[in-house]
Design a protein around this motif. Structure first.
Motif, PDB file in Angstrom:
ATOM      1  N   THR A 152       0.768  -1.247  -0.025  1.00 36.06           N
ATOM      2  CA  THR A 152      -0.021  -0.052  -0.094  1.00 36.06           C
ATOM      3  C   THR A 152       0.855   1.327   0.045  1.00 36.06           C
ATOM      4  OG1 THR A 152      -0.183  -0.091   2.284  1.00 36.06           O
ATOM      5  CG2 THR A 152      -2.167  -1.265   1.215  1.00 36.06           C
ATOM      6  N   LEU A 153       2.244   1.101   0.261  1.00 38.32           N
ATOM      7  CA  LEU A 153       3.029   2.327   0.339  1.00 38.32           C
ATOM      8  C   LEU A 153       3.002   2.979  -0.842  1.00 38.32           C
ATOM      9  CD1 LEU A 153       5.089   3.774   2.081  1.00 38.32           C
ATOM     10  CD2 LEU A 153       6.783   2.338   1.188  1.00 38.32           C
ATOM     11  N   GLU A 154       2.953   2.622  -2.237  1.00 33.37           N
ATOM     12  CA  GLU A 154       2.949   3.118  -3.203  1.00 33.37           C
ATOM     13  C   GLU A 154       1.491   3.990  -3.914  1.00 33.37           C
ATOM     14  OE1 GLU A 154       1.990  -0.452  -6.380  1.00 33.37           O
ATOM     15  OE2 GLU A 154       4.187  -0.210  -5.836  1.00 33.37           O
ATOM     16  N   LEU A 155       0.608   3.478  -2.831  1.00 33.79           N
ATOM     17  CA  LEU A 155      -0.726   4.193  -3.269  1.00 33.79           C
ATOM     18  C   LEU A 155      -0.580   5.675  -2.461  1.00 33.79           C
ATOM     19  CD1 LEU A 155      -3.123   1.276  -2.518  1.00 33.79           C
ATOM     20  CD2 LEU A 155      -2.257   2.348  -4.744  1.00 33.79           C
ATOM     21  N   TYR A 156       0.090   6.000  -1.531  1.00 28.94           N
ATOM     22  CA  TYR A 156      -0.051   7.262  -0.857  1.00 28.94           C
ATOM     23  C   TYR A 156      -0.382   8.433  -1.647  1.00 28.94           C
ATOM     24  CZ  TYR A 156       1.265   4.602   3.517  1.00 28.94           C
ATOM     25  OH  TYR A 156       1.032   3.912   4.258  1.00 28.94           O
ATOM     26  N   PRO A 157       0.684   8.528  -2.511  1.00 28.51           N
ATOM     27  CA  PRO A 157       0.494   9.954  -3.314  1.00 28.51           C
ATOM     28  C   PRO A 157      -0.751  10.095  -4.148  1.00 28.51           C
ATOM     29  CG  PRO A 157       2.667   9.051  -3.948  1.00 28.51           C
ATOM     30  CD  PRO A 157       1.526   7.973  -3.077  1.00 28.51           C
ATOM     31  N   PHE A 158      -1.466   9.013  -4.218  1.00 31.11           N
ATOM     32  CA  PHE A 158      -2.900   9.060  -5.198  1.00 31.11           C
ATOM     33  C   PHE A 158      -3.874   9.363  -4.181  1.00 31.11           C
ATOM     34  CE2 PHE A 158      -0.054   6.370  -7.716  1.00 31.11           C
ATOM     35  CZ  PHE A 158      -0.039   7.000  -8.723  1.00 31.11           C
ATOM     36  N   ILE A 159      -3.753   9.047  -2.924  1.00 26.87           N
ATOM     37  CA  ILE A 159      -5.092   9.104  -1.997  1.00 26.87           C
ATOM     38  C   ILE A 159      -4.694  10.313  -0.809  1.00 26.87           C
ATOM     39  CG2 ILE A 159      -5.785   6.740  -2.330  1.00 26.87           C
ATOM     40  CD1 ILE A 159      -4.429   6.046   0.366  1.00 26.87           C
ATOM     41  N   ILE A 160      -3.890  11.198  -0.998  1.00 23.69           N
ATOM     42  CA  ILE A 160      -3.742  12.257  -0.027  1.00 23.69           C
ATOM     43  C   ILE A 160      -4.928  13.314   0.014  1.00 23.69           C
ATOM     44  CG2 ILE A 160      -2.218  14.343   0.229  1.00 23.69           C
ATOM     45  CD1 ILE A 160      -0.933  12.102   1.346  1.00 23.69           C
TER      46      ILE A 160
END
Length: 89
Positions: free
Chosen positions: A58-66
């Protein structure tokens, strides 16, 4: 003529599905929002102190869900981000 029957039958089915879903739109929207909240909890659980076995994925999803996170913490009644690592406000 056969094509007209298919079109009208397809249109009839779409109209029927629309009639069934109209009374339940708010319930559907609430369920989708709850699913989003659960997803955000899973993604940010490690930062909240809850062990998350899928943290690496899930780490790579952070920029998309800020932006979604910002909307979520405002909806939960928090004026500022509860996480020190994420400053969205």
């Amino acid at each position: 003529m056969d094509n007209d029957k298919k079109f009208s039958f397809k249109k009839l089915i779409e109209l029927y599905e629309e009639m069934l879903s109209v009374p339940h739109r708010t319930e559907i929207a609430r369920e989708l929002r709850d699913e989003d909240d659960l997803f955000l909890l899973l993604v940010y659980s490690d930062m909240l102190g809850i062990p998350n076995p899928a943290f690496y994925y899930t780490l790579e999803l952070y920029p998309f869900i800020i932006e979604k996170f910002h909307d979520w913490h405002l909806r939960m009644g928090m004026e500022k981000s509860p996480l020190d690592g994420i400053r969205c406000c």
